[in-house]
Design an enzyme around this catalytic site. Structure first.
Site, PDB file in Angstrom:
ATOM      1  N   HIS A 188     -18.859  36.343 -81.627  1.00 16.03           N
ATOM      2  CA  HIS A 188     -19.430  36.764 -82.908  1.00 16.03           C
ATOM      3  C   HIS A 188     -19.851  38.227 -82.937  1.00 16.03           C
ATOM      4  O   HIS A 188     -20.007  38.805 -84.007  1.00 16.03           O
ATOM      5  CB  HIS A 188     -20.578  35.844 -83.316  1.00 16.03           C
ATOM      6  CG  HIS A 188     -20.080  34.479 -83.712  1.00 16.03           C
ATOM      7  ND1 HIS A 188     -19.417  34.258 -84.895  1.00 16.03           N
ATOM      8  CD2 HIS A 188     -20.086  33.306 -83.057  1.00 16.03           C
ATOM      9  CE1 HIS A 188     -19.070  32.991 -84.957  1.00 16.03           C
ATOM     10  NE2 HIS A 188     -19.459  32.388 -83.854  1.00 16.03           N
ATOM     11  N   GLU A 197     -11.129  30.666 -73.941  1.00 17.37           N
ATOM     12  CA  GLU A 197     -10.600  29.615 -74.813  1.00 17.37           C
ATOM     13  C   GLU A 197      -9.328  30.109 -75.474  1.00 17.37           C
ATOM     14  O   GLU A 197      -9.257  31.270 -75.895  1.00 17.37           O
ATOM     15  CB  GLU A 197     -11.604  29.285 -75.916  1.00 17.37           C
ATOM     16  CG  GLU A 197     -12.928  28.782 -75.434  1.00 17.37           C
ATOM     17  CD  GLU A 197     -13.920  28.693 -76.591  1.00 17.37           C
ATOM     18  OE1 GLU A 197     -13.552  28.927 -77.749  1.00 17.37           O
ATOM     19  OE2 GLU A 197     -15.078  28.394 -76.300  1.00 17.37           O
ATOM     20  N   ARG A 244      -8.964  37.305 -84.967  1.00 18.77           N
ATOM     21  CA  ARG A 244      -9.993  37.638 -85.975  1.00 18.77           C
ATOM     22  C   ARG A 244     -11.248  38.238 -85.350  1.00 18.77           C
ATOM     23  O   ARG A 244     -12.046  38.846 -86.030  1.00 18.77           O
ATOM     24  CB  ARG A 244     -10.340  36.436 -86.843  1.00 18.77           C
ATOM     25  CG  ARG A 244     -11.073  35.341 -86.115  1.00 18.77           C
ATOM     26  CD  ARG A 244     -11.583  34.287 -87.077  1.00 18.77           C
ATOM     27  NE  ARG A 244     -10.510  33.515 -87.667  1.00 18.77           N
ATOM     28  CZ  ARG A 244     -10.669  32.280 -88.152  1.00 18.77           C
ATOM     29  NH1 ARG A 244     -11.862  31.720 -88.130  1.00 18.77           N
ATOM     30  NH2 ARG A 244      -9.679  31.606 -88.670  1.00 18.77           N
ATOM     31  N   ASN A 264     -21.125  32.441 -75.626  1.00 19.35           N
ATOM     32  CA  ASN A 264     -19.910  32.838 -76.334  1.00 19.35           C
ATOM     33  C   ASN A 264     -20.214  34.089 -77.170  1.00 19.35           C
ATOM     34  O   ASN A 264     -21.034  34.026 -78.093  1.00 19.35           O
ATOM     35  CB  ASN A 264     -19.468  31.660 -77.223  1.00 19.35           C
ATOM     36  CG  ASN A 264     -18.174  31.944 -77.934  1.00 19.35           C
ATOM     37  OD1 ASN A 264     -17.976  33.069 -78.400  1.00 19.35           O
ATOM     38  ND2 ASN A 264     -17.313  30.975 -78.039  1.00 19.35           N
ATOM     39  N   THR A 282     -13.479  26.312 -84.973  1.00 20.81           N
ATOM     40  CA  THR A 282     -12.733  25.191 -84.398  1.00 20.81           C
ATOM     41  C   THR A 282     -13.314  23.874 -84.919  1.00 20.81           C
ATOM     42  O   THR A 282     -14.435  23.510 -84.593  1.00 20.81           O
ATOM     43  CB  THR A 282     -12.831  25.245 -82.848  1.00 20.81           C
ATOM     44  OG1 THR A 282     -12.683  26.604 -82.448  1.00 20.81           O
ATOM     45  CG2 THR A 282     -11.768  24.399 -82.204  1.00 20.81           C
ATOM     46  N   HIS A 294     -12.955  33.525 -77.024  1.00 19.92           N
ATOM     47  CA  HIS A 294     -11.806  32.803 -77.589  1.00 19.92           C
ATOM     48  C   HIS A 294     -10.804  33.841 -78.108  1.00 19.92           C
ATOM     49  O   HIS A 294     -11.103  34.554 -79.075  1.00 19.92           O
ATOM     50  CB  HIS A 294     -12.313  31.900 -78.723  1.00 19.92           C
ATOM     51  CG  HIS A 294     -11.262  31.049 -79.361  1.00 19.92           C
ATOM     52  ND1 HIS A 294     -11.574  30.116 -80.328  1.00 19.92           N
ATOM     53  CD2 HIS A 294      -9.928  30.972 -79.181  1.00 19.92           C
ATOM     54  CE1 HIS A 294     -10.456  29.510 -80.715  1.00 19.92           C
ATOM     55  NE2 HIS A 294      -9.443  30.019 -80.052  1.00 19.92           N
ATOM     56  N   ARG A 309      -8.129  34.253 -80.197  1.00 18.13           N
ATOM     57  CA  ARG A 309      -7.439  33.485 -81.242  1.00 18.13           C
ATOM     58  C   ARG A 309      -6.073  34.077 -81.560  1.00 18.13           C
ATOM     59  O   ARG A 309      -5.851  35.275 -81.420  1.00 18.13           O
ATOM     60  CB  ARG A 309      -8.285  33.478 -82.531  1.00 18.13           C
ATOM     61  CG  ARG A 309      -9.539  32.636 -82.467  1.00 18.13           C
ATOM     62  CD  ARG A 309     -10.173  32.574 -83.842  1.00 18.13           C
ATOM     63  NE  ARG A 309      -9.327  31.858 -84.777  1.00 18.13           N
ATOM     64  CZ  ARG A 309      -9.514  30.587 -85.149  1.00 18.13           C
ATOM     65  NH1 ARG A 309     -10.547  29.911 -84.691  1.00 18.13           N
ATOM     66  NH2 ARG A 309      -8.694  30.005 -85.980  1.00 18.13           N
ATOM     67  N   HIS A 367     -20.196  23.469 -79.398  1.00 21.43           N
ATOM     68  CA  HIS A 367     -19.923  23.636 -80.826  1.00 21.43           C
ATOM     69  C   HIS A 367     -21.109  23.219 -81.670  1.00 21.43           C
ATOM     70  O   HIS A 367     -21.494  22.064 -81.680  1.00 21.43           O
ATOM     71  CB  HIS A 367     -18.675  22.895 -81.306  1.00 21.43           C
ATOM     72  CG  HIS A 367     -18.135  23.531 -82.555  1.00 21.43           C
ATOM     73  ND1 HIS A 367     -17.248  24.569 -82.530  1.00 21.43           N
ATOM     74  CD2 HIS A 367     -18.446  23.333 -83.847  1.00 21.43           C
ATOM     75  CE1 HIS A 367     -17.012  24.957 -83.766  1.00 21.43           C
ATOM     76  NE2 HIS A 367     -17.725  24.232 -84.581  1.00 21.43           N
ATOM     77  N   GLU A 369     -14.378  19.608 -72.348  1.00 22.44           N
ATOM     78  CA  GLU A 369     -15.536  20.079 -73.103  1.00 22.44           C
ATOM     79  C   GLU A 369     -15.626  19.179 -74.330  1.00 22.44           C
ATOM     80  O   GLU A 369     -14.683  19.102 -75.127  1.00 22.44           O
ATOM     81  CB  GLU A 369     -15.381  21.552 -73.512  1.00 22.44           C
ATOM     82  CG  GLU A 369     -16.599  22.020 -74.313  1.00 22.44           C
ATOM     83  CD  GLU A 369     -16.641  23.531 -74.535  1.00 22.44           C
ATOM     84  OE1 GLU A 369     -16.004  24.277 -73.762  1.00 22.44           O
ATOM     85  OE2 GLU A 369     -17.316  23.954 -75.486  1.00 22.44           O
TER      86      GLU A 369
HETATM   87  N1  PXP Z   1     -16.873  25.740 -77.200  1.00 21.27           N
HETATM   88  C1  PXP Z   1     -15.666  25.870 -77.790  1.00 21.27           C
HETATM   89  C2  PXP Z   1     -14.490  25.250 -77.115  1.00 21.27           C
HETATM   90  C3  PXP Z   1     -15.514  26.582 -78.992  1.00 21.27           C
HETATM   91  O1  PXP Z   1     -14.303  26.686 -79.573  1.00 21.27           O
HETATM   92  C4  PXP Z   1     -16.648  27.184 -79.562  1.00 21.27           C
HETATM   93  C5  PXP Z   1     -16.507  28.003 -80.821  1.00 21.27           C
HETATM   94  O2  PXP Z   1     -15.693  29.086 -80.574  1.00 21.27           O
HETATM   95  C6  PXP Z   1     -17.877  27.060 -78.898  1.00 21.27           C
HETATM   96  C7  PXP Z   1     -17.971  26.306 -77.743  1.00 21.27           C
HETATM   97  C8  PXP Z   1     -19.134  27.703 -79.420  1.00 21.27           C
HETATM   98  O3  PXP Z   1     -19.481  27.133 -80.634  1.00 21.27           O
HETATM   99  P1  PXP Z   1     -20.687  27.750 -81.469  1.00 21.27           P
HETATM  100  O4  PXP Z   1     -20.307  29.146 -81.819  1.00 21.27           O
HETATM  101  O5  PXP Z   1     -20.797  26.836 -82.648  1.00 21.27           O
HETATM  102  O6  PXP Z   1     -21.906  27.702 -80.588  1.00 21.27           O
END
Ligand code: PXP
Length: 260
Positions: A9, A69, A48, A6, A100, A42, A44, A213, A150
């Site tokens: 960030h 997402e 953001r 992901n 989330t 994601h 959003r 997550h 998930e």
């Molecule tokens: N999976 C989903 C569905 C999420 O919403 C997120 C956070 O955006 C993640 C995975 C990744 O989570 P993390 O950034 O805590 O690894």
């Protein structure tokens, strides 16, 4: 194990200064070249981090499947249907949240989720639902027509961090988890059991199973023991590590830890 990296960030950092640096497409290329199996982003409602143009560019240039997402908001859904990602993962969203914070409430929002799945399926986009690891949520996800779930690993990750890191001594300590260690240990075991049971049940009724997550270099081994889980989506810990070791090394190390 499919490793979904992901890269949201990277866009968080860019948006902090509202400039074009770091470039999200550089992150995409490095992740693709360093062992990621999938790119997760994601889009959003509050934009953001990832912007519409990022999502479109990532889909155009990614050499890997893109898992997009999104919430069940109808405006977002119509954008996602046009973008045509390889998969859409429906997640809950609250404006004020830091990230989330829990799984989709598949019971309260059953009609909205059902509509969202229908729209996405009409655009030939497979759907995953980001849910808490409960048997009821799994059953409902199947009934609503998702191909995949998930499992939200946030509760597990929070307890793990309070037990095995210095989080409890920091100003980000999780107040409701300031508990004696034996109680945290018990909660950790329960949260793992919930994930195992949910994963087994999901697989049994024909759903593919991902998890995500709060997963990091220290806790991901617990997920690796659950054979039914075939995909992990990981963001924060990989991007955090990349500040010190570079994104390529951070992705490679996570790939090493998530190879069966
Ligand atoms: N999976 C989903 C569905 C999420 O919403 C997120 C956070 O955006 C993640 C995975 C990744 O989570 P993390 O950034 O805590 O690894």
């Amino acid at each position: 194990m499919t490793l979904g990296v992901n890269i949201d960030h990277v866009a968080v950092l860019r948006e902090a200064r509202r400039v074009n640096d770091p470039d999200i497409l550089n992150a995409l290329y490095v992740a693709c070249a360093s062992g990621a199996d999938q790119i997760t982003i994601h889009l959003r409602e509050d934009r953001r981090h990832i912007q519409d143009i990022d999502a479109s560019n990532i889909l155009k240039h990614s050499t890997l499947p893109v898992n997009l997402e999104c919430s069940i908001n109808r405006d977002i859904l119509s954008i996602v249907c046009k973008l045509k990602p390889h998969r859409a993962t429906l997640v809950p969203e609250k404006r004020e949240e830091v990230t989330t914070e829990g799984g989709l409430d598949v019971f309260t929002y059953e009609d909205e989720i059902s509509y969202a799945i229908e729209q996405l399926h009409d655009s030939i986009i497979p759907v995953s639902l980001f849910v808490d690891p409960t048997l009821q949520a799994i059953e409902k996800s199947k009934e609503l027509g998702a191909e995949m779930v998930e499992l939200h690993t946030g509760s597990f990750a929070n307890v793990f961090a309070m037990l095995n890191s210095s989080l409890s001594h920091s100003n980000h300590s999780i107040k409701e988890l300031e508990l004696p260690r034996y109680e945290l240990q018990e909660r950790l075991e329960n949260s793992i059991e919930d994930i195992i049971n949910a994963a087994k049940h999901a697989k049994k009724i024909g759903l593919e199973v991902a998890a995500g997550h709060g997963l990091n270099y220290h806790n991901v081994s617990y997920m690796m023991k659950i054979q039914e889980i075939t995909e992990l989506n990981i963001g924060q810990s990989i991007i955090a590590r990349s500040v010190f070791s570079g994104l390529a090394n951070a992705v490679k190390e996570m790939k090493r830890l998530t190879t069966r």
